[in-house]
Structures are given as C-alpha cells and as structure tokens.
Write a protein that holds these residues in place. Structure first.
Motif, mmCIF file in Angstrom:
data_model
loop_
_atom_site.group_PDB
_atom_site.id
_atom_site.type_symbol
_atom_site.label_atom_id
_atom_site.label_comp_id
_atom_site.label_asym_id
_atom_site.label_seq_id
_atom_site.Cartn_x
_atom_site.Cartn_y
_atom_site.Cartn_z
ATOM 1 N N ARG A 35 87.720 47.548 13.503
ATOM 2 C CA ARG A 35 86.489 47.987 12.404
ATOM 3 C C ARG A 35 85.707 49.236 13.011
ATOM 4 O O ARG A 35 85.709 49.540 14.085
ATOM 5 C CB ARG A 35 85.360 46.552 12.365
ATOM 6 C CG ARG A 35 85.948 45.400 11.876
ATOM 7 C CD ARG A 35 86.468 45.562 10.328
ATOM 8 N NE ARG A 35 86.740 44.026 9.932
ATOM 9 C CZ ARG A 35 87.999 43.858 9.624
ATOM 10 N NH1 ARG A 35 88.941 44.772 9.664
ATOM 11 N NH2 ARG A 35 88.217 42.608 9.110
ATOM 12 N N ARG B 248 76.304 42.375 3.489
ATOM 13 C CA ARG B 248 77.592 42.023 4.082
ATOM 14 C C ARG B 248 78.674 42.431 3.347
ATOM 15 O O ARG B 248 79.664 42.997 3.904
ATOM 16 C CB ARG B 248 77.488 40.744 4.689
ATOM 17 C CG ARG B 248 78.465 40.516 5.904
ATOM 18 C CD ARG B 248 78.245 38.949 6.640
ATOM 19 N NE ARG B 248 79.208 38.752 7.435
ATOM 20 C CZ ARG B 248 79.414 37.534 7.984
ATOM 21 N NH1 ARG B 248 78.268 36.746 7.784
ATOM 22 N NH2 ARG B 248 80.198 37.302 8.869
ATOM 23 N N THR B 249 78.745 41.723 2.170
ATOM 24 C CA THR B 249 79.940 41.917 1.138
ATOM 25 C C THR B 249 80.238 43.514 0.839
ATOM 26 O O THR B 249 81.334 44.033 0.998
ATOM 27 C CB THR B 249 79.619 41.181 0.138
ATOM 28 O OG1 THR B 249 79.772 39.698 0.484
ATOM 29 C CG2 THR B 249 80.966 41.290 -1.010
ATOM 30 N N ALA C 228 81.840 45.384 3.777
ATOM 31 C CA ALA C 228 83.227 44.939 3.631
ATOM 32 C C ALA C 228 83.974 45.717 2.622
ATOM 33 O O ALA C 228 85.203 46.189 3.134
ATOM 34 C CB ALA C 228 83.316 43.378 3.298
#
Length: 179
Positions: free
Chosen positions: A13, A45-46, A49
């Motif tokens: 990441r 958070r999404t 991502a």
C-alpha cells in the motif's frame, strides 16, 4: 489448498504522502447532511481504497477530527482530500463550472440503474450521497445531471449510505484507469 493471508508489507500500500501525489480517479464524493459520523468515516476509508479525488462534507455532516469518524476511517482522513461547505448548492455550482457530471445516488422515477450505467470518455464525475432518512436533498437533485439507483431485490427500501458508497465507487472505478 492452503490459504495464507498476506502481511501488511506484502499488500504494498502507498504511504500517505505517496497517496497524495498519486493519480486519482476523477470522482468526487459529496455527502449531503449525513447524520452518522461512523458512516462518514467509513466513506473516507472506502474513498481511500478507490483513490478518489475529493470528499465534500456538506450541511450537518460531521467533519474530522470527530472521534467516530476517526474510529471507522482508520487514517483515511489524512490521505483523502476533503473540505467542508455548509451549502451543498454552492459545491454543485462550482463543480458544474469545472465541467463535472453530477449524479445523485437516489431512487427517482428517471434514475439510471447502476448495472447499466455508462459514462462518456474523459469525464469528471461527482456523486451525491444523501441523508440516511431523507436521501439526497431536493436542492441537490435540482442541480444534478441525473440519478443512479442500485438495484435491490429484498424487502428494504434502501442500503446503508456507506455500503451504497462502496458499491457505486466500485462500479465507477471500472470506467477509469489510474494504474
């Protein structure tokens, strides 16, 4: 067959500073009077991502460093660009001036089904996610270019706003290549 979970290092990441410099999908998320700070954190958070451009927090939507946002965002408030604007209509007018296509994620009589929704090439998109009870405000819908609906087949009338965000961002990221 054996399954071994990947370590955090193996996931490769980005660090926060790398993320900030990295290419983003041309999608902006606009939160319209979201009541739950836990939902806001989950949306952060999404959004991290799927490497979106920005989140606008509008109206009564809580802002970082709210404890419940931080609890579910798990650091995404540091990576994802965001700002607070009281009036959603101002955000939408500014995005229209920058040639964004704006879609409310809402069940309307003319909504596009997410499963058959398509975008023109080289576009920038903003999606509006509405209040957990009232949905996307009428003022916001009036400025939208259209609405997108997630097909549902059960007894409930809607999905949780953070779950909805994940589904829509997953579908939208398929239209854009950033890697």
């Amino acid at each position: 067959m054996e399954w071994r979970k990947l370590s955090l290092e193996e996931l490769n990441r980005l660090e926060v500073e790398e993320f900030k410099k990295a290419a983003k999908i041309p999608v902006t998320v606009i939160l319209d009077d979201i009541r739950s700070a836990l939902n806001v954190g989950s949306i952060f958070r999404t959004s991290d991502a799927f490497r979106i451009e920005k989140i606008f927090l509008c109206g009564i939507t809580a802002t970082p460093p709210h404890r419940e946002i931080l609890k579910t965002a798990i650091g995404a408030t540091e990576s994802v660009d965001w700002s607070y604007e009281k009036e959603i209509t101002e955000v939408l007018k500014n995005l229209k001036e920058k040639e964004y296509l704006i879609y409310g994620i809402e069940q309307t009589e003319n909504s596009h089904s997410l499963e058959s929704f398509s975008l023109p090439n080289d576009c920038k998109v903003a999606i509006i996610l509405g209040n957990e009870v009232g949905g996307v405000s009428e003022a916001a819908l009036e400025l939208a270019d259209g609405t997108i609906e997630i097909p549902q087949y059960g007894t409930k009338h809607s999905l949780n706003v953070s779950v909805c965000t994940g589904i829509v961002l997953w579908e939208l990221q398929k239209h854009f290549s950033i890697i």
